[in-house]
Design a protein around this motif. Structure first.
Motif, short mmCIF file in Angstrom:
data_model
loop_
_atom_site.label_atom_id
_atom_site.label_comp_id
_atom_site.label_asym_id
_atom_site.label_seq_id
_atom_site.Cartn_x
_atom_site.Cartn_y
_atom_site.Cartn_z
N ASP A 25 0.58 -2.74 -2.06
CA ASP A 25 0.27 -3.95 -1.30
C ASP A 25 1.32 -5.04 -1.56
O ASP A 25 1.70 -5.77 -0.64
CB ASP A 25 -1.11 -4.48 -1.66
CG ASP A 25 -2.17 -4.08 -0.65
OD1 ASP A 25 -1.80 -3.65 0.47
OD2 ASP A 25 -3.36 -4.20 -0.97
N ALA A 26 1.75 -5.13 -2.80
CA ALA A 26 2.76 -6.13 -3.14
C ALA A 26 4.07 -5.86 -2.39
O ALA A 26 4.79 -6.80 -2.03
CB ALA A 26 3.01 -6.15 -4.64
N GLY A 27 4.37 -4.58 -2.15
CA GLY A 27 5.60 -4.23 -1.44
C GLY A 27 5.45 -4.19 0.06
O GLY A 27 6.42 -3.95 0.78
N ALA A 45 12.02 -5.23 13.53
CA ALA A 45 10.88 -4.42 13.98
C ALA A 45 10.71 -3.18 13.11
O ALA A 45 9.58 -2.79 12.79
CB ALA A 45 11.07 -4.02 15.44
N THR A 46 11.81 -2.58 12.69
CA THR A 46 11.76 -1.40 11.82
C THR A 46 11.16 -1.76 10.47
O THR A 46 10.28 -1.06 9.95
CB THR A 46 13.16 -0.79 11.64
OG1 THR A 46 13.68 -0.44 12.92
CG2 THR A 46 13.12 0.42 10.73
N LEU A 47 11.60 -2.88 9.90
CA LEU A 47 11.05 -3.33 8.61
C LEU A 47 9.57 -3.65 8.73
O LEU A 47 8.78 -3.33 7.83
CB LEU A 47 11.83 -4.54 8.10
CG LEU A 47 13.25 -4.26 7.62
CD1 LEU A 47 13.98 -5.57 7.32
CD2 LEU A 47 13.25 -3.35 6.40
N CYS A 51 6.63 -1.82 6.64
CA CYS A 51 5.67 -2.59 5.83
C CYS A 51 4.24 -2.27 6.25
O CYS A 51 3.35 -2.16 5.41
CB CYS A 51 5.96 -4.08 5.93
SG CYS A 51 7.46 -4.56 5.07
N GLU A 52 4.02 -2.12 7.55
CA GLU A 52 2.68 -1.75 8.03
C GLU A 52 2.30 -0.37 7.50
O GLU A 52 1.16 -0.15 7.06
CB GLU A 52 2.66 -1.74 9.56
CG GLU A 52 1.31 -1.44 10.14
CD GLU A 52 1.32 -1.43 11.67
OE1 GLU A 52 0.56 -0.63 12.24
OE2 GLU A 52 2.08 -2.22 12.27
N GLY A 53 3.25 0.56 7.50
CA GLY A 53 2.98 1.90 6.96
C GLY A 53 2.66 1.86 5.48
O GLY A 53 1.74 2.54 5.01
N ILE A 54 3.39 1.04 4.74
CA ILE A 54 3.13 0.90 3.30
C ILE A 54 1.73 0.32 3.09
O ILE A 54 0.99 0.76 2.22
CB ILE A 54 4.21 0.03 2.62
CG1 ILE A 54 5.53 0.79 2.59
CG2 ILE A 54 3.79 -0.35 1.21
CD1 ILE A 54 6.72 -0.05 2.18
N GLY A 60 -5.13 3.56 1.92
CA GLY A 60 -5.58 4.94 1.69
C GLY A 60 -5.73 5.23 0.21
O GLY A 60 -6.71 5.87 -0.21
N ALA A 61 -4.78 4.77 -0.60
CA ALA A 61 -4.86 5.00 -2.05
C ALA A 61 -6.08 4.30 -2.62
O ALA A 61 -6.79 4.86 -3.45
CB ALA A 61 -3.58 4.51 -2.74
#
Length: 93
Positions: A25-27, A45-47, A51-54, A60-61
């Motif tokens: 979450d911090a990243g 947009a890629t970043l 970040c959304e994927g992270i 999930g974790a």
């Protein structure tokens, strides 16, 4: 043949997953908009997508950590109940 789990190991797994959620979450915070000339929008947009994927992996974790904690509690309850049933069966009552 049965299944055996160590509650302490399950708790360690749950803690590791919850810690991973916190760390990820911090990243997941989007960095400042890059200065990349013509590809600034594309890179931004890629970043944002990364970040959304992270953030999704972090969620999930955390969810898995909660599920392991709940599973550990269920396992301990069932294990205790079964031990009582065996004790009753051996004592005839």
């Amino acid at each position: 043949m049965g299944v055996e789990a160590e509650p302490q190991v399950l708790e360690q797994v749950a803690t590791t997953l919850r810690n991973a959620e916190t760390d990820l979450d911090a990243g997941a915070t989007a960095p400042p908009q890059p200065q990349a000339g013509d590809i600034t929008e594309l890179l931004s947009a890629t970043l944002e997508l990364l970040c959304e994927g992270i953030g999704n992996v972090a969620a999930g974790a955390g969810g898995l950590g909660q599920a392991v904690t709940e599973g550990r509690a269920d396992y301990q309850t069932i294990d205790y109940d079964q031990a009582l049933n065996l004790k009753r069966a051996h004592s005839g009552g």
